[in-house]
Design an enzyme around this catalytic site. Sequence first.
Site, PDB file in Angstrom:
ATOM      1  N   LEU A   1     -42.229  -5.315  14.701  1.00  0.00           N
ATOM      2  CA  LEU A   1     -43.992  -5.931  14.701  1.00  0.00           C
ATOM      3  C   LEU A   1     -43.735  -7.064  15.791  1.00  0.00           C
ATOM      4  O   LEU A   1     -42.556  -7.945  16.011  1.00  0.00           O
ATOM      5  CB  LEU A   1     -44.166  -6.534  13.402  1.00  0.00           C
ATOM      6  CG  LEU A   1     -44.193  -5.203  12.314  1.00  0.00           C
ATOM      7  CD1 LEU A   1     -44.141  -5.882  11.100  1.00  0.00           C
ATOM      8  CD2 LEU A   1     -45.542  -4.487  12.603  1.00  0.00           C
ATOM      9  N   ASP A   2     -44.846  -7.591  16.038  1.00  0.00           N
ATOM     10  CA  ASP A   2     -44.864  -9.013  17.123  1.00  0.00           C
ATOM     11  C   ASP A   2     -44.389 -10.165  16.094  1.00  0.00           C
ATOM     12  O   ASP A   2     -44.277 -10.071  14.899  1.00  0.00           O
ATOM     13  CB  ASP A   2     -46.262  -9.280  17.600  1.00  0.00           C
ATOM     14  CG  ASP A   2     -46.988  -8.257  18.573  1.00  0.00           C
ATOM     15  OD1 ASP A   2     -45.945  -7.592  19.185  1.00  0.00           O
ATOM     16  OD2 ASP A   2     -48.159  -8.043  18.501  1.00  0.00           O
ATOM     17  N   LYS A   3     -43.745 -10.933  16.953  1.00  0.00           N
ATOM     18  CA  LYS A   3     -43.185 -11.932  16.106  1.00  0.00           C
ATOM     19  C   LYS A   3     -44.137 -12.721  14.997  1.00  0.00           C
ATOM     20  O   LYS A   3     -43.339 -13.108  13.885  1.00  0.00           O
ATOM     21  CB  LYS A   3     -42.761 -13.245  16.935  1.00  0.00           C
ATOM     22  CG  LYS A   3     -42.536 -14.633  16.289  1.00  0.00           C
ATOM     23  CD  LYS A   3     -42.314 -15.745  17.363  1.00  0.00           C
ATOM     24  CE  LYS A   3     -42.054 -16.843  16.692  1.00  0.00           C
ATOM     25  NZ  LYS A   3     -41.818 -18.252  17.628  1.00  0.00           N
TER      26      LYS A   3
ATOM     27  N   ARG B   1     -54.477  -5.715  18.552  1.00  0.00           N
ATOM     28  CA  ARG B   1     -54.620  -7.142  19.261  1.00  0.00           C
ATOM     29  C   ARG B   1     -55.760  -6.640  20.483  1.00  0.00           C
ATOM     30  O   ARG B   1     -56.610  -7.382  20.694  1.00  0.00           O
ATOM     31  CB  ARG B   1     -53.651  -8.062  19.363  1.00  0.00           C
ATOM     32  CG  ARG B   1     -52.719  -8.187  18.272  1.00  0.00           C
ATOM     33  CD  ARG B   1     -51.328  -8.951  18.536  1.00  0.00           C
ATOM     34  NE  ARG B   1     -51.541 -10.261  19.048  1.00  0.00           N
ATOM     35  CZ  ARG B   1     -50.513 -10.792  19.721  1.00  0.00           C
ATOM     36  NH1 ARG B   1     -49.162 -10.531  19.694  1.00  0.00           N
ATOM     37  NH2 ARG B   1     -50.695 -12.097  20.260  1.00  0.00           N
TER      38      ARG B   1
END
Length: 336
Positions: free
Chosen positions: A148-150, A247
């Site tokens: 997962l992205d930060k 996104r």
Amino acid sequence: MHDPDNETHEVDPAATTLSAVVPLSMAGSRLDVIAAGLFPEFSRSKLSEWIKSGRLTLDGATARPRDTLTGGEVLALDAQLDTQTHALPQDIPLDIVYEDADIFVVNKPAGLVVHPGAGNPDGTLVNALLFRDPELAKLPRAGIVHRLDKDTSGVMVVARTMPALNKLTEMLAERDVHRQYLAVVLGALVSGGTADQPIDRHPRDRLRMTVREDGRHAVTHYRLRERFRNHTLLECRLETGRTHQIRVHMQYARHPIVGDPLYGGALRLPKGATDELIEQLRGFKRQALHAEVLSFAHPVHGGEIRCEAPVPADMKALIDALRDDEQQFQERESRR
């Protein structure tokens, strides 16, 4: 009477030594091909490496990956894994949603980087996992099979053994892992839909991804969970797993995710918004994206695993403010 065709490899858990008799049905095949069939929990490249180093032997002797076998031979494998992940174990709190001997399912908070890298040498999920289970150092990427992205929160699965890692990697490639996200996006959508646009690295900005004709196949399904005046709470399901996929797809659809620093654009406040909503929108500095549900067949015993992560406090406060703004707007309209 011994029947090589019914042979399965035997495991000594303490010594991590495995052995198998080559079935007659595999006669005429190369050693590396047969080894991949008899020890599927390891990658073919790793098995080939072990054959060359003498850790996988044929009837007690070293052999070459290309050697042809006749059936009935005994393969012995010293499957002791070398250290693959060299990050420092660190005592970082983890929210473990599910665990057994084969896997962890972690609820990752927003702000926690998954892998160490430039600018983030430690303090990552990998560092936390190695503290929780030092044996993960023997696995590539400490057992992480997807990330997962930060600043995206929510559930992700981590393998604790090589068989689980290989199986989960295969399941992700075959799209056999259900991943469901919540996203707050700009605009009041009237229906759900499917974003089916290829994604790849932006040609000029290497930090960003973008929709490109020559990109990798990417599909995101989304449906309305709740609609507000100028925003929508979406339920998104990944069919593929490209970097920044949801996104990028929502930006392409002109409904970027609220707070997204890369793809969200300038802050837009709804006309007549409540003070609370204005405060929430101005203060929300990460993408409003949360991995809500993760479900899959267990990589070892095949039972269904379904894990959910509650909406984190900051995103819940944003949704509550949107809901309250919508309610106040409807009340004003009804008095007209």
